[in-house]
Design an enzyme around this catalytic site. Sequence first.
Site, PDB file in Angstrom:
ATOM      1  N   ASP A  13       0.853  -1.175   0.000  1.00  0.00           N
ATOM      2  CA  ASP A  13       0.000   0.000   0.000  1.00  0.00           C
ATOM      3  C   ASP A  13       0.899   1.238   0.000  1.00  0.00           C
ATOM      4  O   ASP A  13       2.098   1.158   0.288  1.00  0.00           O
ATOM      5  CB  ASP A  13      -0.893  -0.032   1.248  1.00  0.00           C
ATOM      6  CG  ASP A  13      -1.956   1.055   1.224  1.00  0.00           C
ATOM      7  OD1 ASP A  13      -2.391   1.440   0.122  1.00  0.00           O
ATOM      8  OD2 ASP A  13      -2.345   1.523   2.309  1.00  0.00           O
ATOM      9  N   ASP A  15      -0.279   5.066   0.979  1.00  0.00           N
ATOM     10  CA  ASP A  15      -0.530   5.982   2.101  1.00  0.00           C
ATOM     11  C   ASP A  15      -0.577   5.209   3.415  1.00  0.00           C
ATOM     12  O   ASP A  15      -1.277   4.207   3.540  1.00  0.00           O
ATOM     13  CB  ASP A  15      -1.846   6.729   1.885  1.00  0.00           C
ATOM     14  CG  ASP A  15      -1.774   7.694   0.718  1.00  0.00           C
ATOM     15  OD1 ASP A  15      -0.934   8.614   0.773  1.00  0.00           O
ATOM     16  OD2 ASP A  15      -2.517   7.511  -0.259  1.00  0.00           O
ATOM     17  N   LYS A 184      -9.550  -2.643  -3.214  1.00  0.00           N
ATOM     18  CA  LYS A 184      -9.477  -3.271  -1.895  1.00  0.00           C
ATOM     19  C   LYS A 184     -10.721  -2.947  -1.085  1.00  0.00           C
ATOM     20  O   LYS A 184     -11.201  -1.820  -1.149  1.00  0.00           O
ATOM     21  CB  LYS A 184      -8.237  -2.764  -1.153  1.00  0.00           C
ATOM     22  CG  LYS A 184      -6.925  -3.080  -1.826  1.00  0.00           C
ATOM     23  CD  LYS A 184      -5.755  -2.504  -1.041  1.00  0.00           C
ATOM     24  CE  LYS A 184      -5.741  -0.990  -1.021  1.00  0.00           C
ATOM     25  NZ  LYS A 184      -4.607  -0.407  -0.288  1.00  0.00           N
ATOM     26  N   ASP A 209      -1.514  -1.000   5.996  1.00  0.00           N
ATOM     27  CA  ASP A 209      -1.718  -0.402   7.326  1.00  0.00           C
ATOM     28  C   ASP A 209      -3.157  -0.529   7.797  1.00  0.00           C
ATOM     29  O   ASP A 209      -3.500  -0.034   8.860  1.00  0.00           O
ATOM     30  CB  ASP A 209      -1.307   1.071   7.317  1.00  0.00           C
ATOM     31  CG  ASP A 209      -2.269   1.932   6.506  1.00  0.00           C
ATOM     32  OD1 ASP A 209      -2.628   1.524   5.379  1.00  0.00           O
ATOM     33  OD2 ASP A 209      -2.660   3.011   6.985  1.00  0.00           O
TER      34      ASP A 209
END
Length: 265
Positions: A13, A15, A184, A209
């Site tokens: 990922d 961010d 996602k 995250d």
Amino acid sequence: MSNRRDVECWLTDMDGVLVHENHALPGAAELIQQWRDTGTPFLVLTNNSIFTPRDLAARLRSSGIDVPEESIWTSALATADFCKSQMPGGSAFVIGEAGITTALHEAGFIMTETNPDYVVVGETRNYSFDAITKAIRLINNGARFIATNPDATGPSADGVLPATGAISALITKATGKEPYVVGKPNPMMFRSAMNRIGAHSENTGMIGDRMDTDIVAGIEAGLHTVLVMTGISDQREIDRYPFRPSEVLEGVHELVAPGPVEVEM
């Protein structure tokens, strides 16, 4: 596959993993460079469908992270890939910006307001009542309803903004039809990403995250999952879910190999 040493390809990922508010997180630039130096296949993933890979590569470079645009996989690209696989040379009415319109054009789609095969809703900061009304009418007339990602809100300096999921919910309420969401946590986004780099689930790792998108989709796709604590997750967030990542790390800096990296010949 539960051992990191078995991982030969990586998905990550962006961010909360590599960057936070346009600042590189510790170890991010070094990890990307390590993968490039060793020829490790990788893709940087994002549910953001506003920007093209070229835009995102420039954003990452300005943060000090050098990622080639061909190593970025967005929900817009995954959506275009899905639509092309279902109906090559089809047509679409699009609510969105350059990321999704460019991806669909490059996939051979025609943008139209007249009897499109698909209504595709992506991220934009310029939602219009007129465009949403057209989308509702086209879906009622038989167009298939697709959304690039399910995120209901997005961040801004002034607070949250309504995002793709919120607009999709409005259209669903008006039509009674749920969209097919490609991004996602649909593991299809990961499978299309792995196809892009010729990877297999048995030897691919996913770094994220968020438990509710990155990790659950990685588990469902059969990947080695790494949760980093530099984004929105904390121990209480982890404990909320019945599934667990393969690893929990403080950040991607823990994945950087110490010292010089030797390239296997």
